[in-house]
Design an enzyme around this catalytic site. Structure first.
Site, short mmCIF file in Angstrom:
data_model
loop_
_atom_site.label_atom_id
_atom_site.label_comp_id
_atom_site.label_asym_id
_atom_site.label_seq_id
_atom_site.Cartn_x
_atom_site.Cartn_y
_atom_site.Cartn_z
N HIS A 1 -2.51 2.90 -5.04
CA HIS A 1 -1.90 4.31 -5.63
C HIS A 1 -2.94 4.94 -6.42
CE1 HIS A 1 -0.03 6.40 -8.97
NE2 HIS A 1 0.74 7.05 -8.20
N CYS B 1 -5.05 11.61 9.34
CA CYS B 1 -4.60 11.93 7.90
C CYS B 1 -4.74 10.65 7.04
CB CYS B 1 -3.47 12.80 7.68
SG CYS B 1 -2.14 11.73 8.35
#
Ligand code: ADP
Ligand code: MG
Ligand code: MG
Length: 876
Positions: free
Chosen positions: A454, A832
């Protein structure tokens, strides 16, 4: 019989794979007729063979080395180990790609007790002879026997203190002779054997040592950071010595044809008189600078300048050269394309085009894409870095340079930043709630997590600096302290770290801001855009990120993660209410609150992108990332839903998953809760309709991307919900707007059945973070814990989450593209995952024939340049 050894006269610059960069260029300079001490190169293949043979040099190779030593004796008219006219050599490492200072070199090899006495007497320069000998013992001991420099340095320091002198050059012949004897005694003490007197033994041991140095820890780290495969090996160059330590008319130096810091077209050189090579880098004395050289050594200056021009014209690039002056005579020892800052790289490439020396294609190829990071982000001042104390290393998760006072919570970071303080946020790991604190801090340092954790993903998106997964940090969050590199740090202490290298330093360091407000940058990027064939899109979740990406050249959004919008402000509340629902009705009630928020966000995105393509991915994350955890949060959800805290807790525990990454997430959410897909479709289509209406000049074609599909029926199930909802919306609005429904390819099964999936999916976008995780079968958040052992054992050379694994994951991608296009010839394919901004991965995507790569905003220029280079290379 294979040929393992080449004379400099047998090689040339195109043979760098075999001869290494140094060897190939020594050959090329020889061919150009420049004054190069002659020698031979033992090939990189011999190095590979050495490792294959269990770290042994086989007899065939040894035989050839001895033969070439004979040839070198003929060329030089000297004899190895001879007392009358001895041949002394250097033994130098040299890999295909230059790895400055990573491997080892030994000078003055061939000296022994007899030879040194002989040359001391014969040359009338005993100081020189003994200086050579003590250096040789020192380097041989260090490199070959790994005795360690420090013993010898201590002895030198002691000798200087005893003699009351400051510098090595002030020691006389007797001092140096005594030092040589002390060194040999030290050698014997450390190793329990005598220093080798036989030159042939010295040579073979030295060659082995250079081969061995290919595998030393710093070389391994350097290779990983610079994309150099372990399999390449290093060559070894054996070269006749020339002596910069013969007195005041001798010296060693380095030169650059242009300024490596600014790129300015200005010749630069440095010489240290009466010194051998390693003294220059060691900084033992202050070298003579360019103006002094011009004044005191005018002939050498002219000759050097003319050689520099010849070499730059020949290689058509800025050269970094090493040379030695022996009693007034100049010898060239090395040339290579010089390392340079990003600013210099751009300026030099541009100037060389203006000067008519290279074309635009070469200019685009000459700029290292990764290097652009320093323009887009801050960096530390190089001279300061060299002095700083390195206390640890983590993953270079998001580039940039951070220096500031330590804080341990996102809250503190926010407060301190509001007071105008520069802080760095140090966390065990970060969570979605930390985002504002992460924005406020100069940088984020975490003890856990990998390249796609994250903290890393978010920091890259925001363009702020992050070093992740520094497992050496011993964190004591409760007491707000941590230990690293022998220090204990508390709140308010200052550290610095570099998100491009992962290095962490004690104390403050000056940060110089990056800037792309630069004509050279604009020109090179313009040329890059002319050459590239793949499009470059961005991964952006907010209008601000998207705007930044468009400014940096993004041609669309390749990935908008809809859940990331809920990290902000009090939106998380509505989201939590949605998660903590028992019934469809309850969930729809919460979704009704979310719909206008999502629609508003999407409107802003469509506006920012001004008609460029926008791919919106439907809700993907493991829900546990969002469940309320604190009593306070749980109470809040309970109040909002008119439930008891116990009821909410029961729902939360029912959501518990053993393996959330492989759990109830992605399209599975819409399969179980179709109302989520309905809401998100409405939000996308309504937003698109509104923006289209306001801007009839654009043609908006929203792209809806279904995540985590592994089976065509699953895709069809979700797609049917999307199509039904979208068509109803469009009909109600009386619009004929087009839209597309595609899928993220991130599960191996999707690759294996891509022909089936393409029957429903109108586009594929490779989500290589999950695809890598699922293919390797290890978690992207935890891999850091064991990958270093994999590096040590050469099982993996790189983190597959930052560099696409072409042999495994890449093959799945290749299969998916092929199968997908069999079903749908015009299938639009992109990537992506984080790899979309990694230059070697971009090159691979180009070879697969992908239509676009999508990466975080600050990597867009890197991807543009890398895509251009890939296209140029592929068409070459
Ligand atoms: P690195 O790759 O670390 O620069 P090199 O092999 O280039 O190592 O050697 C370092 C320095 O040693 C050279 O710059 C040069 O000054 C000196 N050196 C190497 N070979 C010779 C030689 N044959 N004669 C004189 N000096 C040498
Ligand atoms: Mg060198
Ligand atoms: Mg995914």
């Amino acid at each position: 019989m294979s040929k393992w050894v080449y004379l400099f006269t047998e090689g040339n610059a195109n043979m760098r794979e075999l001869l290494g960069g140094k060897g190939a260029n020594l050959a090329e300079m020889t061919n150009l007729g420049l004054p190069v001490p002659q020698g031979f190169t033992i090939t990189t293949e011999a190095c590979t063979q050495y490792y294959e043979d269990g770290k042994q040099i086989n007899d065939e190779i040894i035989g050839q080395i001895k033969d070439y030593m004979k040839k070198l004796e003929e060329i030089t008219g000297k004899k190895f180990g001879d007392k009358e006219n001895p041949l002394l050599v250097s033994v130098r490492s040299g890999a295909r790609a230059s790895m400055p200072g990573m491997m080892d070199t030994i000078l003055n090899l061939g000296l022994n007790e007899d030879v040194v006495e002989a040359i001391a007497a014969k040359s009338g320069n005993p100081r020189w002879a003994w200086d050579c000998y003590r250096r040789f013992i020192q380097m041989f001991s260090d490199v070959v026997m790994e005795v360690g420099k420090k013993y010898f340095e201590t002895l030198i320091d002691k000798m200087k203190a005893d003699r009351g002198v400051k510098q090595d050059v002030d020691l006389n012949a007797d001092d140096l002779k005594e030092l040589a004897n002390q060194f040999k005694a030290e050698y014997k003490k450390q190793l329990g054997q005598d220093f080798p007197e036989d030159p042939e033994t010295q040579l073979i041991e030295a060659v082995k040592a250079v081969f061995r140095s290919w595998d030393n820890p710093r070389a391994n780290v350097y290779r990983r950071d610079n994309d150099i495969p372990y399999s390449w090996g290093t060559a070894v160059n054996v070269q006749e010595m020339v002596f910069g330590n013969m007195g005041e008319s001798s010296g060693s130096g380095v030169a650059f044809t242009r300024d490596p810091a600014t790129g300015e077209n200005k010749f630069y050189a440095e010489v240290l008189m009466n010194a051998q090579g390693e003294d220059v880098v060691a900084g033992v004395r202050t070298p003579m600078k360019i103006d002094a050289i011009k004044e005191k050594l005018p002939k050498i200056y002219d000759q050097l300048l003319s050689i520099a021009n010849t070499l730059e014209d020949h290689y058509r690039d800025m050269q970094d050269m090493e040379f030695t002056i022996e009693e007034g005579k100049l010898f060239m020892l090395q040339t290579r394309n010089g390392k340079r800052t990003a600013k210099a790289a751009l300026k030099i490439a541009n100037d060389l085009v203006k000067e008519g020396k290279i074309d635009k294609k070469k200019a685009v190829l000459d700029v290292e894409p990764r290097n652009l990071d320093t323009l887009l982000h801050g960096s530390f001042v190089k001279s300061e870095l060299d002095k700083a104390e390195l206390i640890g290393k983590g993953l270079p998760a998001a580039p940039g340079a951070a220096s500031g006072k330590i804080v341990f919570t996102a809250e503190d970071a926010k407060e301190a930043a509001a007071d105008g303080e520069k802080v760095v946020l140090v966390r065990l790991e970060t969570s979605p709630e930390d985002i504002e604190g992460m924005k406020a801090a100069q940088g984020i340092l975490t003890a856990r997590g990998g390249m796609t954790s994250h903290a890393a993903v978010v920091a890259r998106g925001m363009g702020s600096c992050c070093v992740a997964g520094c497992s050496a940090i011993e964190m004591d969050e409760a007491n707000r302290t941590f230990k690293l590199g022998g220090h204990t740090y508390s709140e308010g202490d200052v550290i610095s770290f570099d998100g491009s290298t992962g290095n962490i330093y004690d104390g403050p360091l000056d940060v110089q801001e990056g800037s792309i407000d630069d004509e050279d940058f604009a020109t090179i990027m313009e040329w890059a855009d002319e050459f590239r064939t793949m499009q470059v899109r961005t991964n952006a979740d907010t209008p601000e990120d998207a705007a930044k990406a468009v400014e940096l050249g993004a041609e669309g959004i390749g990935l908008c993660r809809t859940e990331h919008m809920f990290f902000q402000g009090d939106r998380i509340d509505a989201f939590r209410e949605m998660i903590c629902s028992d019934t469809v009705e309850e969930r729809e009630e919460a979704l009704d609150k979310i719909l206008p928020l999502q629609q508003g966000d999407f409107e802003k995105l469509f506006e920012t992108l001004a008609g460029r393509p926008v791919t919106i991915r439907f809700l993907d994350p493991p829900l546990h990332e969002f469940v309320p955890t604190t009593e306070e949060e749980i109470q809040k959800v309970a109040d909002a839903k008119g439930k008891t805290v116990e009821q909410i807790k029961a729902i939360i525990s029912s959501l518990h998953e053993f393996n959330p990454m492989m759990g109830h997430r992605g399209c599975r959410l819409t399969v179980t809760y179709p109302e989520i897909g309905v809401m998100q479709t409405k939000a996308v289509i309504r937003a698109a309709l509104n923006v289209q209406k306001a801007h009839p000049e654009w043609t908006i074609v929203p792209e809806i991307m279904i995540p985590l599909v592994g089976e065509v029926k699953e895709m069809k199930f979700v797609k049917d919900i999307v199509v039904k909802t979208a068509d109803a919306e469009l009909k109600a609005a009386g619009s004929d707007m087009q839209y597309k429904v595609g899928t993220m390819i991130e599960i191996p099964r999707a690759c294996l059945t891509a022909d089936e999936i393409a029957k429903e999916a109108e586009f594929f976008c490779f989500g290589t973070n999950d695809l890598t995780q699922m293919t390797f079968g290890f978690s992207r958040d935890d891999a850091g814990k064991f990958l270093s052992s994999y590096y040590d054992h050469k099982i993996y050379e790189n983190d597959p989450f930052s560099r696409l694994d072409q042999d495994g994951v890449g093959q799945l991608m290749k299969m998916a593209v092929k199968k997908g296009k069999e079903t749908r010839a015009d299938l639009h394919c992109g990537i992506c995952g984080e790899h979309g901004g990694d230059p070697t991965s971009v090159e691979f995507c180009n070879s697969l024939g992908l239509d676009y790569v999508s990466c975080s905003p600050f990597r867009v220029p890197i991807a543009r340049l890398a895509a251009a280079q890939a296209a140029i290379k592929q068409n070459a």
